[in-house]
Scaffold this active site. Structure first.
Site, PDB file in Angstrom:
ATOM      1  N   LYS A 124       0.845  -1.193   0.000  1.00 28.88           N
ATOM      2  CA  LYS A 124       0.000   0.000   0.000  1.00 28.88           C
ATOM      3  C   LYS A 124       0.880   1.242   0.000  1.00 28.88           C
ATOM      4  O   LYS A 124       1.557   1.545   0.975  1.00 28.88           O
ATOM      5  CB  LYS A 124      -0.917   0.045   1.227  1.00 28.88           C
ATOM      6  N   GLU A 174      10.351   0.805  10.174  1.00 26.88           N
ATOM      7  CA  GLU A 174      11.362   1.836   9.954  1.00 26.88           C
ATOM      8  C   GLU A 174      10.658   3.157  10.204  1.00 26.88           C
ATOM      9  O   GLU A 174       9.782   3.544   9.432  1.00 26.88           O
ATOM     10  CB  GLU A 174      11.908   1.709   8.529  1.00 26.88           C
ATOM     11  N   GLY A 204       7.262   4.574   8.132  1.00 28.94           N
ATOM     12  CA  GLY A 204       6.416   5.752   8.351  1.00 28.94           C
ATOM     13  C   GLY A 204       6.696   6.334   9.721  1.00 28.94           C
ATOM     14  O   GLY A 204       7.797   6.178  10.255  1.00 28.94           O
ATOM     15  N   SER A 205       5.697   6.981  10.283  1.00 29.52           N
ATOM     16  CA  SER A 205       5.905   7.690  11.541  1.00 29.52           C
ATOM     17  C   SER A 205       5.951   6.735  12.721  1.00 29.52           C
ATOM     18  O   SER A 205       5.382   5.646  12.681  1.00 29.52           O
ATOM     19  CB  SER A 205       4.778   8.699  11.734  1.00 29.52           C
ATOM     20  N   THR A 206       6.625   7.166  13.778  1.00 31.27           N
ATOM     21  CA  THR A 206       6.687   6.357  14.995  1.00 31.27           C
ATOM     22  C   THR A 206       5.288   6.165  15.578  1.00 31.27           C
ATOM     23  O   THR A 206       4.970   5.095  16.095  1.00 31.27           O
ATOM     24  CB  THR A 206       7.655   7.015  16.003  1.00 31.27           C
ATOM     25  N   GLU A 207       4.435   7.187  15.454  1.00 33.77           N
ATOM     26  CA  GLU A 207       3.066   7.072  15.989  1.00 33.77           C
ATOM     27  C   GLU A 207       2.341   5.908  15.339  1.00 33.77           C
ATOM     28  O   GLU A 207       1.747   5.062  16.009  1.00 33.77           O
ATOM     29  CB  GLU A 207       2.250   8.353  15.722  1.00 33.77           C
ATOM     30  N   CYS A 256      13.542  10.553   6.610  1.00 34.67           N
ATOM     31  CA  CYS A 256      13.500  10.074   7.997  1.00 34.67           C
ATOM     32  C   CYS A 256      14.874  10.133   8.642  1.00 34.67           C
ATOM     33  O   CYS A 256      14.989  10.317   9.836  1.00 34.67           O
ATOM     34  CB  CYS A 256      12.916   8.675   8.052  1.00 34.67           C
ATOM     35  N   GLU A 259      10.799  15.598  15.342  1.00 35.92           N
ATOM     36  CA  GLU A 259      11.105  15.420  13.925  1.00 35.92           C
ATOM     37  C   GLU A 259      10.241  16.404  13.129  1.00 35.92           C
ATOM     38  O   GLU A 259       9.013  16.335  13.166  1.00 35.92           O
ATOM     39  CB  GLU A 259      10.789  13.985  13.508  1.00 35.92           C
ATOM     40  N   GLY A 288       3.692   3.461  13.667  1.00 36.07           N
ATOM     41  CA  GLY A 288       4.440   2.242  13.994  1.00 36.07           C
ATOM     42  C   GLY A 288       3.951   1.643  15.296  1.00 36.07           C
ATOM     43  O   GLY A 288       3.793   0.434  15.447  1.00 36.07           O
TER      44      GLY A 288
END
Ligand code: ADP
Length: 798
Positions: free
Chosen positions: A193, A267, A245-248, A301, A398, A250
């Protein structure tokens, strides 16, 4: 009219636009908008819903793409499943041929890909043309090679199955290649996706897959937003999720997959330090900063977003940077003479603006060049913050935009401390003309990639991925392949063929064995090299196999775990930086001291577990053998030097993760426990280990063995108690960097869920293992779980 003389004197740049005609012609071939690519063909979205993807430089709509529903995801997963067995059965050479064909196809269409990428994402054509697309082709070529070599170089491993892959918008096609190439090379099939802002190059790639006749269902592309991603994550037919993508997000995905048995690689975000030492070549540094933070508008990133400059050169560096910033050109992404293109979407631009305002409000000095931006489109100027405190929002959060902060340090030690003062750990650059300095600093940085005198270099041969909250798993290099491989369980019965003890040399005890503690004493916990009473003041009964109460052990609680973690942290640095030879010596010593007590341990095992004399003896002997195995590995599980195609050596170093929590299986109370502790210790971890809840005495009996084996205090800490009480505390503890859990599935799920606090790496298994078996109970799988790979790029050239 400008004369040649005028032009020569002003040296004004003209524009050098790239034509979008071919890209527009391709878009025009999909006039209704795009569907999903499922099972080798275009499929209409089941709910008929579509949304627009726009050109961020102009705001113009480029195309309409499908919003993937649960049903669409279902169809794609089904197609991938249907294709997987045949794709694997095709063999390494067959798959290599297909990957090679895809690489060729990308190269043949490279300019079209570059233009579509720049149109959809806003990145300068120079970058998409010269960096993104060549690297995409390189990824397919490189992994064609791994497919070819798989049968010999990765014997005993097979594909994971169907992989769900979710990627971000900053490097749309490059992230696609990082995900798809290794996955399909190893015999998996995928559902990918792309991000909602930038789906077009993935759709163009799907078009090419159809055109070359890639077997249907091997690569499926479903477009849509986060809801489509969530449907893929939650689909029970997916064996693994790979996410960038973002840590959130993730974190959400880690929680959503907890206990599902799905493999996961993440990642995530970063706030990468860019260290400039006094002896650095400042002109190179300035160009390095340009590549670090103004590449791809800073939407990277691993962007070097925190410059840490040594005090003596900071002022000079700021002057040089400002001068260079004046010469950067922001404008149309299709202009070949532009350095900085458009920000991907209005929401991203707004986020950057707000963070910059906050930086100013918090007292930092904001500097931007004097020229003005194009009036239309989503543009933001290169921005430099000075007078920044380490705790300032702009130094911690970030930003994902062309904004860099500069702070100063005095000593190398201070530089390392500041560099590591972030919850992330994706990448770092070190600038010094003294290679000794650079190579001393690089291993001290908590980051998956360290660039020495260079930055933002990527290659298929080198692994990329994070430490700490930047995620886990690697993409690229041999280390990246493990994400898409599963060990084929096979017993080789090696342990059983051990020579009988009568032909082995016997060890003379270095300390006279005093015998195991008498059974009527309550063994304590073992923390920081000392036996300590449990905080709770309570004990748990230990029963033998007949159900008779044999003795009690301390019931450890949250506070004991906290103390043990503290003790482990105390020991961590010394143990991790001890030479591998020293660690090996200690493990041999453990083996030796255990061998001296072989009979006592076997007797204890037999008495408690009710196993036969032979079985008990076998478990103890296997435990001694295991200590030998990991002593042997301690100085041999070394890294690689990747052959990256620039004038570079890329050192892939295996590093410890930090403090590990180990929750041992309840079966094989001695061997199962040591099978976790030994590889972790061999690779330089300090651990907090929870032994078998049922038969913890085999672990508590080890205290004296450990005490007499020169193991530094705090490297192995043992907390007895109930698994249900202790494992969640370890999983949720922010100072525990990784956790291994062998126990029931519901508890494993809880461990995975609780790990999201600091995104610690988890290895949770509920399938019982045959710990005696040399293939199942020991080996590289354990060593891999006990290391993370750091890639250090060192360019050369006289
Ligand atoms: P970025 O900050 O790079 O936009 P995100 O993490 O928001 O990163 O998005 C990365 C990818 O994750 C995108 O493809 C997005 O659609 C997808 N995504 C967003 N939310 C979810 C979710 N809850 N589950 C799965 N995928 C998601």
């Amino acid at each position: 009219m400008t004369s040649i003389r005028d032009a020569f004197q002003t040296m004004a740049w003209g524009t050098a636009p790239e034509s979008p005609a071919t890209a527009e012609a391709w878009l025009a071939r999909h006039p209704k908008g795009f569907g999903h690519s499922i099972g080798g063909a275009w499929v209409e979205p089941s709910a008929g819903e579509r949304f627009a993807t726009t050109n961020p430089a102009t705001g113009a709509e480029l195309a309409r793409v499908a919003q993937g529903s649960k049903e669409d995801v279902e169809a794609a997963v089904r197609a991938a499943r249907a294709a997987q067995a045949a794709w694997w059965a095709l063999g390494g050479h067959g798959r290599a041929r297909w990957l090679y064909a895809l690489a060729r196809e990308v190269q043949r269409n490279s300019r079209l890909f570059a233009v579509v990428e720049s149109l959809d994402n806003g990145k300068p054509i120079r970058e998409s043309r010269d960096i993104d697309i060549p690297l995409v082709a390189r990824h397919f070529y490189h992994h064609a090679g791994w497919a070819e070599l798989m049968e010999t170089e990765l014997a005993g491993y097979g594909p994971v199955g169907v992989v769900g892959q979710i990627i971000p918008w900053n490097f749309p096609l490059l992230m696609l290649s990082w995900k798809i190439a290794p996955a399909i090379a190893m015999g998996n099939t995928v559902v990918l996706k792309p991000a909602e802002f930038t789906p077009l190059t993935a759709l163009l790639f799907a078009d090419l897959c159809h055109a070359v006749g890639l077997p249907a269902g091997v690569v499926n592309v479903v477009t849509g937003d986060g809801r489509t991603g969530a449907a893929l994550v939650e689909h029970p037919g997916v064996d693994k999720i790979a996410f960038t993508g973002s840590t959130e997000v993730g974190r959400i995905i880690r929680a959503a997959t907890a206990g599902s048995g799905k493999r996961l690689s993440l990642e995530l975000g970063g706030k990468s330090p860019f260290l400039v030492f006094e002896d650095a070549d400042l002109d190179s540094v300035v160009e390095g900063v340009v590549d670090a933070i103004w590449f791809n508008q800073g939407q990277v990133c691993c962007a070097g977003s925190r410059i840490l400059a040594q005090e003596g050169v900071a002022a000079r560096l700021v002057d040089k940077l400002r001068a260079r910033m004046e010469t950067l050109r922001v404008g149309s992404p299709l202009d070949k003479a532009v350095d900085i293109g458009a920000i991907v979407a209005p929401v991203q631009l707004e986020k950057i603006r707000q963070l910059v305002e906050q930086g100013i409000a918090e007292g930092a000095t904001c500097w931007q060049p004097s020229w003005s931006l194009p009036r239309e489109g989503l543009f933001y100027p290169p921005t430099l913050f000075t007078d920044v405190t380490p705790a300032a929002t702009v130094a911690q959060v970030e930003i994902f935009g062309p904004v860099v902060v500069l702070m100063t340090f005095r000593t190398p030690a201070e530089a390392v401390e500041m560099a590591n003062n972030t919850r992330y750990g994706l990448a770092a650059s070190v600038w010094s003309e003294n290679l000794n300095t650079a190579l001393d600093i690089a291993p001290q940085l908590k980051a998956g990639t360290v660039w020495v005198n260079c930055t933002n270099l990527f290659d298929a041969a080198s692994g990329f991925g994070g430490y700490r909250e930047s995620g886990y798993g690697r993409e690229g290099g041999k280390e990246g392949l493990w994400e898409y491989l599963k060990a084929e369980r096979r017993k080789d019965g090696k342990t059983e063929s051990d020579p009988s003890p009568s032909v082995l040399p016997s060890f003379r005890p270095s300390v006279l064995p005093s015998g195991l503690p008498p059974i009527d004493r309550t063994p304590k916990l073992y923390i920081g090299g000392k036996q300590v009473r449990p905080d709770s003041g309570y004990a748990l009964p230990v029963l033998d196999s007949a159900g008779n109460r044999v003795t009690e052990v301390g019931r450890g609680n949250r506070k004991d775990v906290r103390n043990a973690v503290e003790a482990a942290h105390h020991a961590e640095r010394g143990w991790a930086t001890a030479t591998a030879h020293t660690r090996a010596q200690v493990l041999y010593y453990v083996a030796e001291n255990l061998a001296v007590r072989e009979r006592e341990f076997a007797e204890r095992l037999r008495a408690l577990t009710g196993s036969s004399e032979d079985a008990a003896a076998l478990e103890v002997r296997a435990s001694i053998r295991r200590a030998f195995v990991y002593a042997a590995w301690a100085d041999k599980y070394d890294g690689r030097v990747h052959a990256t195609p620039i004038r570079n050596v890329t050192l892939a170093m295996n590093e410890p993760i930090g403090v590990l929590g180990l929750v041992a299986p309840s079966e094989a109370p001695l061997l199962g426990f040591l099978s976790l502790v030994l590889p972790a210790a061999a690779m330089g971890h300090s651990v907090v280990a929870v032994p078998s809840e049922r038969w913890p005495l085999l672990a508590t009996d080890l205290y004296q063995v450990l005490d007499t084996s020169d193991l530094p205090a705090g490297v192995v800490n043992i907390v007895t108690g109930t698994r249900k009480e202790l494992a969640p505390v370890l999983a949720a503890h922010d100072d525990v960097d990784g956790i291994w859990f062998f126990g029931p599935r519901e508890e494993a799920a809880e461990v995975e869920r609780l790990s999201t606090g600091n995104m610690k790496r988890t290895w949770a298994e509920w399938e019982p293992r045959d710990w005696l078996d040399a293939h199942e109970g020991q080996g590289e799988e354990f060593l891999r779980e006990a290391t993370q790979v750091k890639n250090i790029w060192v360019p050369y050239g006289a």
